[in-house]
Design a protein around this motif. Sequence first.
Motif, PDB file in Angstrom:
ATOM      1  N   ASN A   9       0.844  -1.190   0.000  1.00  0.00           N
ATOM      2  CA  ASN A   9       0.000   0.000   0.000  1.00  0.00           C
ATOM      3  C   ASN A   9       0.883   1.246   0.000  1.00  0.00           C
ATOM      4  O   ASN A   9       0.466   2.312   0.414  1.00  0.00           O
ATOM      5  CB  ASN A   9      -0.981   0.000   1.181  1.00  0.00           C
ATOM      6  CG  ASN A   9      -0.289   0.034   2.519  1.00  0.00           C
ATOM      7  OD1 ASN A   9       0.934  -0.054   2.597  1.00  0.00           O
ATOM      8  ND2 ASN A   9      -1.054   0.157   3.572  1.00  0.00           N
ATOM      9  N   LYS A  14      -3.487   2.748  -0.667  1.00  0.00           N
ATOM     10  CA  LYS A  14      -4.475   1.679  -0.806  1.00  0.00           C
ATOM     11  C   LYS A  14      -3.762   0.413  -1.261  1.00  0.00           C
ATOM     12  O   LYS A  14      -2.801   0.481  -2.029  1.00  0.00           O
ATOM     13  CB  LYS A  14      -5.548   2.049  -1.829  1.00  0.00           C
ATOM     14  CG  LYS A  14      -6.436   3.181  -1.367  1.00  0.00           C
ATOM     15  CD  LYS A  14      -7.561   3.402  -2.344  1.00  0.00           C
ATOM     16  CE  LYS A  14      -8.498   4.469  -1.804  1.00  0.00           C
ATOM     17  NZ  LYS A  14      -9.619   4.691  -2.692  1.00  0.00           N
ATOM     18  N   ALA A  15      -4.266  -0.719  -0.787  1.00  0.00           N
ATOM     19  CA  ALA A  15      -3.652  -1.991  -1.169  1.00  0.00           C
ATOM     20  C   ALA A  15      -3.743  -2.194  -2.677  1.00  0.00           C
ATOM     21  O   ALA A  15      -4.785  -1.942  -3.282  1.00  0.00           O
ATOM     22  CB  ALA A  15      -4.313  -3.143  -0.441  1.00  0.00           C
ATOM     23  N   HIS A  16      -2.647  -2.624  -3.254  1.00  0.00           N
ATOM     24  CA  HIS A  16      -2.597  -2.893  -4.692  1.00  0.00           C
ATOM     25  C   HIS A  16      -1.569  -3.986  -4.944  1.00  0.00           C
ATOM     26  O   HIS A  16      -0.723  -4.270  -4.114  1.00  0.00           O
ATOM     27  CB  HIS A  16      -2.274  -1.628  -5.490  1.00  0.00           C
ATOM     28  CG  HIS A  16      -0.993  -0.967  -5.070  1.00  0.00           C
ATOM     29  ND1 HIS A  16      -0.924  -0.072  -4.022  1.00  0.00           N
ATOM     30  CD2 HIS A  16       0.260  -1.080  -5.547  1.00  0.00           C
ATOM     31  CE1 HIS A  16       0.319   0.338  -3.880  1.00  0.00           C
ATOM     32  NE2 HIS A  16       1.063  -0.262  -4.798  1.00  0.00           N
ATOM     33  N   GLU A  29      -5.291  -1.821  -8.222  1.00  0.00           N
ATOM     34  CA  GLU A  29      -5.821  -1.585  -6.887  1.00  0.00           C
ATOM     35  C   GLU A  29      -6.764  -2.717  -6.490  1.00  0.00           C
ATOM     36  O   GLU A  29      -7.539  -3.216  -7.302  1.00  0.00           O
ATOM     37  CB  GLU A  29      -6.568  -0.254  -6.847  1.00  0.00           C
ATOM     38  CG  GLU A  29      -6.999   0.133  -5.453  1.00  0.00           C
ATOM     39  CD  GLU A  29      -7.634   1.494  -5.397  1.00  0.00           C
ATOM     40  OE1 GLU A  29      -8.683   1.615  -4.750  1.00  0.00           O
ATOM     41  OE2 GLU A  29      -7.069   2.436  -5.999  1.00  0.00           O
ATOM     42  N   SER A  31      -9.884  -4.142  -4.156  1.00  0.00           N
ATOM     43  CA  SER A  31     -11.034  -3.640  -3.413  1.00  0.00           C
ATOM     44  C   SER A  31     -10.920  -4.048  -1.948  1.00  0.00           C
ATOM     45  O   SER A  31     -11.350  -3.324  -1.063  1.00  0.00           O
ATOM     46  CB  SER A  31     -12.340  -4.144  -4.017  1.00  0.00           C
ATOM     47  OG  SER A  31     -12.380  -5.547  -4.015  1.00  0.00           O
ATOM     48  N   GLN A  33      -9.078  -4.226   1.379  1.00  0.00           N
ATOM     49  CA  GLN A  33      -8.023  -3.392   1.947  1.00  0.00           C
ATOM     50  C   GLN A  33      -7.500  -3.893   3.286  1.00  0.00           C
ATOM     51  O   GLN A  33      -6.568  -3.326   3.829  1.00  0.00           O
ATOM     52  CB  GLN A  33      -8.535  -1.954   2.104  1.00  0.00           C
ATOM     53  CG  GLN A  33      -8.796  -1.257   0.782  1.00  0.00           C
ATOM     54  CD  GLN A  33      -7.533  -1.055  -0.021  1.00  0.00           C
ATOM     55  OE1 GLN A  33      -6.552  -0.494   0.464  1.00  0.00           O
ATOM     56  NE2 GLN A  33      -7.534  -1.525  -1.247  1.00  0.00           N
ATOM     57  N   ASP A  34      -8.059  -4.950   3.813  1.00  0.00           N
ATOM     58  CA  ASP A  34      -7.639  -5.505   5.093  1.00  0.00           C
ATOM     59  C   ASP A  34      -6.418  -6.400   4.880  1.00  0.00           C
ATOM     60  O   ASP A  34      -6.520  -7.472   4.275  1.00  0.00           O
ATOM     61  CB  ASP A  34      -8.783  -6.292   5.718  1.00  0.00           C
ATOM     62  CG  ASP A  34      -8.467  -6.815   7.096  1.00  0.00           C
ATOM     63  OD1 ASP A  34      -7.366  -7.375   7.287  1.00  0.00           O
ATOM     64  OD2 ASP A  34      -9.331  -6.683   7.974  1.00  0.00           O
ATOM     65  N   CYS A  35      -5.258  -5.962   5.382  1.00  0.00           N
ATOM     66  CA  CYS A  35      -4.003  -6.678   5.146  1.00  0.00           C
ATOM     67  C   CYS A  35      -4.039  -8.112   5.663  1.00  0.00           C
ATOM     68  O   CYS A  35      -3.493  -9.005   5.029  1.00  0.00           O
ATOM     69  CB  CYS A  35      -2.842  -5.931   5.786  1.00  0.00           C
ATOM     70  SG  CYS A  35      -2.507  -4.347   5.021  1.00  0.00           S
TER      71      CYS A  35
END
Length: 62
Positions: A9, A14-16, A29, A31, A33-35
């Motif tokens: 991120n 944002k996580a990608h 990207e 959708s 986002q919780d690692c």
Amino acid sequence: MPDNILIDNYHVGKAHIHPFPQNHAYRVELSLQDCEKIYEIIKDYLNVSNEFDIGELMEMLK
């Protein structure tokens, strides 16, 4: 991660995923986002799958 694929991120917040190590500038990207959930999905995928398929993994993370 197999084949030097990176999920982070960094820079955009944002996580990608960077699915192509040779083209690090390209990112998709996620959708989700919780690692911890991302980690669990990847861990489970790698434990169950006999072959690594980046397209299949990306679909699971969307």
